[in-house]
Write a protein that holds these residues in place. Structure first.
Motif, short mmCIF file in Angstrom:
data_model
loop_
_atom_site.label_atom_id
_atom_site.label_comp_id
_atom_site.label_asym_id
_atom_site.label_seq_id
_atom_site.Cartn_x
_atom_site.Cartn_y
_atom_site.Cartn_z
N GLU A 123 0.91 -1.08 0.14
CA GLU A 123 -0.09 -0.08 -0.09
C GLU A 123 0.83 1.24 -0.12
OE1 GLU A 123 -2.96 2.39 3.09
OE2 GLU A 123 -2.69 0.11 3.32
N PHE A 124 1.92 1.29 0.95
CA PHE A 124 2.73 2.49 1.09
C PHE A 124 3.74 2.68 -0.05
CE2 PHE A 124 0.56 2.52 5.15
CZ PHE A 124 -0.03 3.84 4.97
N GLU A 125 4.25 1.61 -0.56
CA GLU A 125 5.08 1.69 -1.60
C GLU A 125 4.65 1.95 -2.76
OE1 GLU A 125 8.31 1.72 -1.44
OE2 GLU A 125 8.65 1.07 0.80
N GLY A 126 3.53 1.33 -3.15
CA GLY A 126 2.77 1.83 -4.37
C GLY A 126 3.14 1.04 -5.39
N PHE A 127 2.39 0.57 -6.46
CA PHE A 127 2.80 -0.20 -7.69
C PHE A 127 3.28 0.40 -8.71
CE2 PHE A 127 1.36 -2.13 -11.73
CZ PHE A 127 2.26 -3.27 -11.96
N VAL A 128 4.51 0.12 -9.16
CA VAL A 128 5.35 0.94 -10.32
C VAL A 128 5.70 -0.26 -11.37
CG1 VAL A 128 7.01 2.38 -11.01
CG2 VAL A 128 6.11 2.93 -8.78
N LYS A 129 5.14 -0.01 -12.38
CA LYS A 129 5.24 -1.16 -13.48
C LYS A 129 6.67 -1.12 -14.09
CE LYS A 129 2.58 1.08 -17.22
NZ LYS A 129 1.61 1.06 -17.85
N SER A 130 7.28 -0.08 -14.21
CA SER A 130 8.69 0.12 -14.86
C SER A 130 9.49 1.04 -14.10
CB SER A 130 8.32 0.72 -16.27
OG SER A 130 7.72 -0.18 -17.30
N PRO A 131 10.76 0.93 -14.26
CA PRO A 131 11.56 1.59 -13.21
C PRO A 131 11.30 3.25 -13.26
CG PRO A 131 12.75 0.13 -14.35
CD PRO A 131 11.60 -0.02 -14.96
N ALA A 132 11.19 4.01 -12.35
CA ALA A 132 10.88 5.27 -12.31
C ALA A 132 11.61 5.91 -10.86
CB ALA A 132 9.42 5.58 -12.39
N PRO A 133 11.50 7.29 -11.00
CA PRO A 133 12.10 7.82 -9.51
C PRO A 133 11.26 7.89 -8.45
CG PRO A 133 12.68 9.35 -11.57
CD PRO A 133 11.87 8.17 -12.05
N ASP A 134 11.56 7.62 -7.32
CA ASP A 134 10.73 7.69 -6.12
C ASP A 134 10.53 9.10 -5.65
OD1 ASP A 134 13.07 8.44 -4.46
OD2 ASP A 134 12.83 6.35 -3.38
N GLN A 148 19.48 -1.67 -8.64
CA GLN A 148 20.86 -1.63 -8.15
C GLN A 148 21.73 -1.51 -9.48
OE1 GLN A 148 21.80 -1.90 -5.05
NE2 GLN A 148 19.50 -1.83 -4.61
N THR A 149 21.21 -1.59 -10.62
CA THR A 149 21.69 -1.50 -11.97
C THR A 149 21.00 -0.45 -13.11
OG1 THR A 149 20.73 -3.30 -12.78
CG2 THR A 149 22.89 -3.54 -11.82
N LYS A 150 21.65 0.13 -13.91
CA LYS A 150 21.00 0.83 -14.65
C LYS A 150 19.76 0.01 -15.46
CE LYS A 150 21.83 3.86 -18.87
NZ LYS A 150 22.74 4.69 -19.67
N GLY A 151 18.40 0.60 -15.67
CA GLY A 151 17.48 -0.05 -15.84
C GLY A 151 16.82 -1.08 -15.12
N CYS A 152 17.40 -1.37 -13.94
CA CYS A 152 17.05 -2.16 -13.11
C CYS A 152 17.31 -3.71 -13.59
CB CYS A 152 15.64 -2.02 -12.56
SG CYS A 152 15.27 -1.69 -10.91
N LYS A 153 18.37 -3.82 -14.26
CA LYS A 153 18.63 -5.29 -15.04
C LYS A 153 18.75 -6.41 -14.15
CE LYS A 153 20.56 -3.05 -19.00
NZ LYS A 153 22.12 -2.73 -19.77
N GLU A 154 18.82 -6.06 -12.94
CA GLU A 154 18.90 -7.22 -12.04
C GLU A 154 17.58 -7.87 -11.57
OE1 GLU A 154 17.88 -3.78 -9.30
OE2 GLU A 154 19.15 -4.08 -11.06
N VAL A 155 16.55 -7.34 -12.06
CA VAL A 155 15.22 -7.76 -11.82
C VAL A 155 15.08 -8.91 -12.75
CG1 VAL A 155 12.85 -7.29 -11.98
CG2 VAL A 155 14.10 -5.85 -10.85
N LYS A 156 14.75 -10.23 -12.42
CA LYS A 156 14.46 -11.24 -13.27
C LYS A 156 13.09 -11.25 -13.99
CE LYS A 156 13.15 -14.32 -9.37
NZ LYS A 156 13.35 -15.53 -8.60
N TYR A 157 12.01 -10.44 -13.65
CA TYR A 157 10.79 -10.45 -14.29
C TYR A 157 10.80 -9.26 -15.35
CZ TYR A 157 10.10 -12.73 -9.75
OH TYR A 157 10.10 -13.37 -8.84
N LYS A 158 9.83 -9.58 -16.26
CA LYS A 158 9.86 -8.73 -17.44
C LYS A 158 9.09 -7.59 -17.32
CE LYS A 158 8.28 -8.95 -22.28
NZ LYS A 158 7.69 -9.72 -23.47
N PHE A 159 9.82 -6.33 -17.65
CA PHE A 159 8.91 -5.12 -17.72
C PHE A 159 8.10 -4.80 -18.93
CE2 PHE A 159 13.15 -3.85 -15.50
CZ PHE A 159 12.48 -3.87 -14.05
#
Length: 271
Positions: A123-134, A148-159
């Motif tokens: 609820e408090f973090e909110g849903f962000v479907k693609s990398p964006a500034p908080d 942690q990397t440019k474009g959040c490349k460490e995430v194993k799930y598809k954007f």
């Protein structure tokens, strides 16, 4: 095979492992073996590092080994050209340099949170479907995953993420924010709602801030958990030096969650 491995480890423990090269730009060297620890310095591709010891930690790109360099900080072994995925230096202390305080605790504390706590974080973090500034400019995605990397490349799930994959990513992230269990002295008793409220807080402020907090000191001193939570959490309502209404609401919600009665223990053991 065990005897061969032991022999290699013994040989490695007699000397520093030197001359290894960083294989990417902007590699963070942290105060402990995980991305929840503070950044001490950064290395660029081609920099040479000397390893004083190695330890297990957060898994990065399938590799859970972390290297302690000559600067006293930790780099994910994935980014160091050691030529092997195994140990090339002696093992660090049992805490891996992350440092537990107050004598440490059982490893049996919960590495997850209950549904109510997970929903509060969502609820408090909110849903962000693609990398964006908080709100303070840090790149995040999903439910509060800090890139942690440019474009959040460490995430194993598809954007773009779906809410389902964002929740899966959040569940992947939660264990590193249960670091609070390493800072409490094992005499503290927390139920699953108190634990979830505190994990939500750590998820927001980071392990380093939690470790040095007055909240941890008071809990380790034996004060009533709900009294401590109600007194300390509301103080953590600033970001970038200013009070944020969202953080004020979050702290109030965490305090309310912690007061939910429960007989289910989450610390020092997960029952």
């Amino acid at each position: 095979m065990r005897f061969v491995t032991s022999a290699i480890a013994l040989l490695a423990s007699t000397q520093l492992a030197s001359g290894y090269t960083i294989k990417a730009d902007g590699v963070n060297c942290r105060s402990g073996p995980g991305t929840s620890y503070s950044v001490v310095r950064s290395y660029n591709s081609g920099n040479d590092v000397t390893l004083s010891c190695q330890t297990s930690g957060e898994t990065i790109k399938g590799d859970s080994l972390w290297d302690k360099t000559q600067h006293g900080c930790y780099v994910a072994d994935y980014y160091v050209q050691t030529g092997t995925s195994g140990y090339v230096a002696k093992k660090c202390g049992s805490t891996g340099g992350g440092g537990s305080t107050g004598g440490g605790s059982s490893s049996g504390y919960c590495k997850s949170v209950n549904a109510a706590s997970l929903n509060l974080i969502k609820e408090f973090e909110g849903f962000v479907k693609s990398p964006a500034p908080d709100p303070i400019g840090l790149p995040t995605v999903g439910y509060g995953h800090l890139c942690q990397t440019k474009g959040c490349k460490e995430v194993k799930y598809k954007f773009p993420l779906t809410q389902a994959t964002a929740e899966a990513l959040l569940k992947d992230d939660i264990p590193k924010y249960t670091c609070l269990g390493k800072y409490l002295n094992g005499k503290v008793k927390l139920n699953d709602y108190q634990w979830g409220a505190l994990v939500s807080w750590v998820f927001n402020v980071g392990c380093g801030n939690a470790k040095s907090s007055n909240l941890v000191k008071r809990l380790n001193a034996g004060e009533n958990p709900n009294t401590v939570i109600a007194g300390e959490l509301p103080k953590w309502n600033k970001a970038g030096g200013r009070v944020l209404s969202g953080l004020t609401r979050r702290r109030n919600a965490e305090v309310k969650l912690a007061k939910t009665p429960s007989s289910k223990q989450a610390y020092p053991s997960c029952k």
